[in-house]
Design a protein around this motif. Structure first.
Motif, short mmCIF file in Angstrom:
data_model
loop_
_atom_site.label_atom_id
_atom_site.label_comp_id
_atom_site.label_asym_id
_atom_site.label_seq_id
_atom_site.Cartn_x
_atom_site.Cartn_y
_atom_site.Cartn_z
N UNK A 181 42.46 28.25 46.44
CA UNK A 181 43.48 28.81 45.56
C UNK A 181 43.87 30.23 45.94
N UNK A 182 43.10 30.87 46.82
CA UNK A 182 43.45 32.21 47.26
C UNK A 182 44.44 32.21 48.42
N UNK A 213 32.62 30.79 43.70
CA UNK A 213 32.30 31.42 44.98
C UNK A 213 32.91 30.67 46.15
N UNK A 214 33.12 31.44 47.22
CA UNK A 214 33.44 30.88 48.53
C UNK A 214 32.14 30.82 49.33
N UNK A 219 35.24 34.35 44.01
CA UNK A 219 36.65 34.01 44.17
C UNK A 219 37.48 34.71 43.10
N UNK A 220 38.71 35.00 43.47
CA UNK A 220 39.58 35.82 42.63
C UNK A 220 39.83 35.14 41.29
N UNK A 221 40.27 33.89 41.31
CA UNK A 221 40.65 33.24 40.06
C UNK A 221 39.46 32.97 39.15
N UNK A 225 40.02 37.64 34.01
CA UNK A 225 39.86 37.16 32.63
C UNK A 225 40.62 35.85 32.41
N UNK A 226 40.05 35.03 31.54
CA UNK A 226 40.64 33.71 31.36
C UNK A 226 42.04 33.78 30.78
#
Length: 795
Positions: A181-182, A213-214, A219-221, A225-226
């Motif tokens: 997704x990044x 995690x990668x 990981x960014x997403x 915050x949700x």
């Protein structure tokens, strides 16, 4: 991870359903771990010993529990709702999970009967994984039910939308890893919902799997915050449903509720569009699934946390053969799934494990949508002669080749209006590339807002334009892999943007050809136009013919490259590639007015040969070998070669000249290196063994040398082509800058025919003077020399 957000008023799983789903999930997890580690003792009928463990541990555990969870729950909704479904598995090396589920449902054993659904077959399933002579660690062509290469991060959602287009009864689930997704392509892929027609297309259900995690980093997403993530996804036009947790029972219930809610909404949107003529673009649902990375695996190894960290990404227990404590932990891990409850004494999955698994073609591993050749129908192609241009004399009339091709494509689009299995994709360039005749047969797919000034936008359009080559490529790949046909039109220079994507598709096709159960699919066809020689107005940034080099580095059995020199040869080549199967075909053709050289009949014969002498252009009398061969490939090089031949006929009439045109560039290779290659005897007859060959080539000249370096006459081969000399200038100045012009070619002939340099010194000087005169003229007038602009073939 204690809170769990679920859809409002979720359906409730019964305890019996929950038990069956959990049993299936545990069985899939057991099989995934077994594939990574074991080469013997698959059912743990005795304590593990080091000899049971593979000597090289390869594979990816971290994403597998989440993929197993999704597969388990897709099984339930497919069976309960009688869905036609396909799943695109995006997380990189999720092979253990998808293979495990395919084996559980029986699809794998039906595809590979030697890997039975029993203890012996389980042992083979385990040993072959990431093992010499076995199967890859990622989802690959060998994996039943797959259309997406597991290591191809960034393209899963584009493939999913491509699969859904024109399959109105299909639901395509797409699991997107949070590492994937990044990527830029995936970020653009969220816009696929602006092109999905709820009437004629199927549905795409994105499932964003956030495990945090990668390989070595968060990981960014997963870390924003949700509420920010929710705003992001809603901004993309989706209606996200969140499922978060680490308690299996709670997550099972929440995911079941989310899937039911999502599918109910999809059905309602489709009914509103199909039955009530609703035109408002839906807020299509999606699921955000947040579970621990490496869930149910070792919590700690050697005193450091593993589960729910990046350390679970690949092999959580790396030293099992050498470290007794790691071996003990592995056995405890495997036994934690309670395999005796999941498999009988013969190793077969129990009824409880299979209770929610669909049957037959409904299984994700057996769906015909993932073996597109099963669904493929021949295109209703017109006779190319119906769209051909009249040629009374070569080189005296001009047409725009791609505009002529547009008429043929219009006919194909019209003929497929009811069956809807042909699309043309391109990055905002269909009209620019002179293919706008298509709009007489269909519009441009579009579900977003419209204005009165818009043209050709249509909810049901089958021309697809978006300014992302990645999306164009991904959509078309998904479309082809699920049994349809298409064409990708692009400016030549920017085809490089999808270099890595076409790499993977070529590898997919090459592997698929070796799998008898995978049926041939329609070829991936590129039309590269607005090419290097006619990007004089856009300048250096738009001048790059190297995509052909990239393609010809790949598997010879899969790749084909064609350079038709005029409109009628383009029609013939297009007819051929649109009929072909299991290839990546690259056509390079201009959109600017180009001389007509061959009649329809001549074009058909010439393209079938792939290369041939144009006797009408040369001066041979058949009594001896030619003194020199002028060869060419590409429309502008052909024009310059014929203009050079014209000059030679006038200034050096005693010279025995042969003109050779090459349409299929692989013909330059030996037949031992490429299926289209020429045997040496045929090559020698065409190009001679020892006479000078001046080759005017469309792209980088060293490609021709590389293809022909084994030929007898290679020492006499001199290639002119593009050598990175470009700018904003006139069309003819482009060829002069790169020494591909007619005057330079004549000079090359004089320089390379033995003894001609002394006799033709005055002619050579005249050619050099013409080049000097050209430079002065364009700087004064801004246009090319009249003798160039007004030239026609005078032979």
């Amino acid at each position: 991870m204690s809170d769990t957000r679920t859809p409002s008023d979720p359906p409730v799983l019964s305890d019996d359903e929950l038990s069956a789903l959990d049993a299936h999930w545990r069985a899939a997890n057991y099989l995934a771990v077994g594939q990574i580690y074991l080469m013997a003792n698959p059912l743990l009928t005795r304590p593990l010993v080091p000899e049971d463990i593979k000597p090289r541990l390869l594979g990816h555990w971290g994403t597998s529990p989440g993929l197993n969870l999704v597969h388990t729950h897709l099984n339930r909704v497919i069976k309960d709702r009688d869905l036609n479904a396909l799943c695109v598995w995006g997380p990189g090396h999720g092979g253990p999970a998808v293979l495990a589920n395919s084996w559980l449902e029986g699809s794998y054993s039906e595809t590979y009967p030697d890997v039975g659904r029993d203890a012996e077959g389980m042992g083979l399933l385990f040993k072959q994984f990431s093992f010499p002579g076995g199967v890859p660690s990622h989802v690959a062509p060998e994996t039943p039910g797959s259309i997406h290469e597991g290591g191809e991060l960034g393209y899963s959602l584009a493939h999913a939308y491509g699969a859904a287009f024109d399959h109105p009864d299909l639901v395509v689930a797409c699991v997107i890893g949070d590492g994937e997704a990044e990527t830029g392509p995936l970020a653009a892929s969220w816009h696929g919902n602006k092109f999905l027609d709820p009437v004629h297309d199927g549905a795409v259900l994105p499932i964003l799997h956030l495990n945090g995690y990668k390989i070595a980093n968060p990981t960014v997403l997963a870390r924003i915050p949700e509420d920010e993530l929710d705003r992001l996804l809603r901004g993309y036009g989706h209606d996200p449903l969140f499922v978060t947790g680490d308690d299996p029972a709670t997550v099972h219930r929440a995911l079941a509720a989310a899937l039911d809610t999502a599918l109910d909404r999809i059905g309602a949107y489709q009914r509103a569009a199909r039955e009530d003529s609703a035109t408002e673009r839906p807020d299509w649902p999606m699921i955000v699934l947040r579970t621990p990375k490496g869930w149910t695996g070792p919590e700690e190894v050697d005193g450091v946390p593993v589960e729910n960290t990046w350390r679970s990404h690949q092999v959580p227990l790396p030293g099992v053969r050498e470290n007794p404590e790691h071996l003990r932990q592995l056995e405890a891990w495997l036994r934690s799934y309670r395999p005796a409850e999941l498999f009988d004494a013969d190793g077969r999955p129990t009824e409880r494990v299979l209770a929610r698994v669909p049957e037959g073609a409904a299984r994700l591993g057996s769906t015909p949508y993932a073996n597109g050749g099963l669904l493929l129908r021949d295109l209703p192609l017109p006779d190319p002669a119906d769209h051909a241009v009249r040629v009374d004399r070569p080189g005296t009339t001009l047409h725009e080749p791609t505009k002529v091709l547009g008429g043929l494509l219009e006919s194909v689009m019209a003929a497929t209006a009811d069956r809807r299995d042909f699309r043309v994709v391109g990055p905002d360039e269909t009209a620019s590339n002179r293919l706008d005749a298509l709009y007489r047969a269909t519009g441009k797919a579009w579900q977003a807002g419209t204005l009165p000034t818009d043209e050709h936008l249509a909810h049901d359009g089958r021309v697809m334009e978006v300014l992302s080559e990645h999306l164009c490529q991904g959509w078309l790949e998904g479309y082809l892999l699920t049994g349809r046909h298409g064409l990708f039109s692009s400016y030549e220079a920017f085809a490089h943007i999808v270099d890595s994507m076409v790499n993977q598709h070529i590898k997919w096709l090459r592997t698929s050809r070796r799998l008898p159960w995978r049926r041939p699919i329609a070829s991936l066809n590129y039309l590269l136009t607005s090419h290097v020689w006619r990007q004089d107005h856009n300048g250096f940034s738009h001048q790059d013919p190297g995509f052909v080099d990239h393609i010809l580095n790949k598997s010879p059995e899969v790749v084909r490259v064609y350079l038709p020199p005029d409109s009628n040869t383009l029609l013939s080549v297009a007819d051929h590639v649109l009929r072909s199967r299991d290839y990546v075909n690259v056509i390079v053709a201009g959109k600017q007015p180009t001389f007509d050289w061959l009649t329809p009949r001549e074009a058909r014969g010439h393209c079938a040969r792939g290369a041939g002498a144009w006797e009408w252009a040369g001066t041979e009398d058949g009594s001896r070998e030619p003194d020199v061969v002028l060869a060419c490939a590409g429309d502008v090089p052909t024009q310059e070669t014929l203009a050079a031949a014209d000059l030679i006929r006038r200034h050096l009439p005693e010279l025995a000249l042969r003109v050779v045109n090459v349409v299929d560039i692989a013909r330059m290779m030996p037949d031992t290196e490429h299926p289209h290659g020429m045997p040496d005897a045929e090559y020698d007859a065409l190009f001679t063994r020892d006479r000078p060959v001046i080759f005017a080539y469309h792209g980088y000249p060293w490609l021709i040398h590389r293809l022909a370096y084994r030929r007898h006459g290679h020492a006499h081969l001199h290639v002119r082509g593009y050598k990175e000399e470009g700018t904003t200038t006139t069309p003819f100045d482009m060829v002069v800058r790169n020494d591909l012009d007619r005057y330079r070619l004549v000079m090359d002939v004089i320089d390379r025919v033995p003894g001609l340099g002394v006799r033709a010194v005055a002619v050579r000087q005249e050619m050099a003077d013409a080049r000097t005169r050209h430079h002065a003229w364009i700087r004064e007038h801004g246009t090319d020399l009249p003798e160039v602009v007004d030239w026609t073939w005078g032979g």
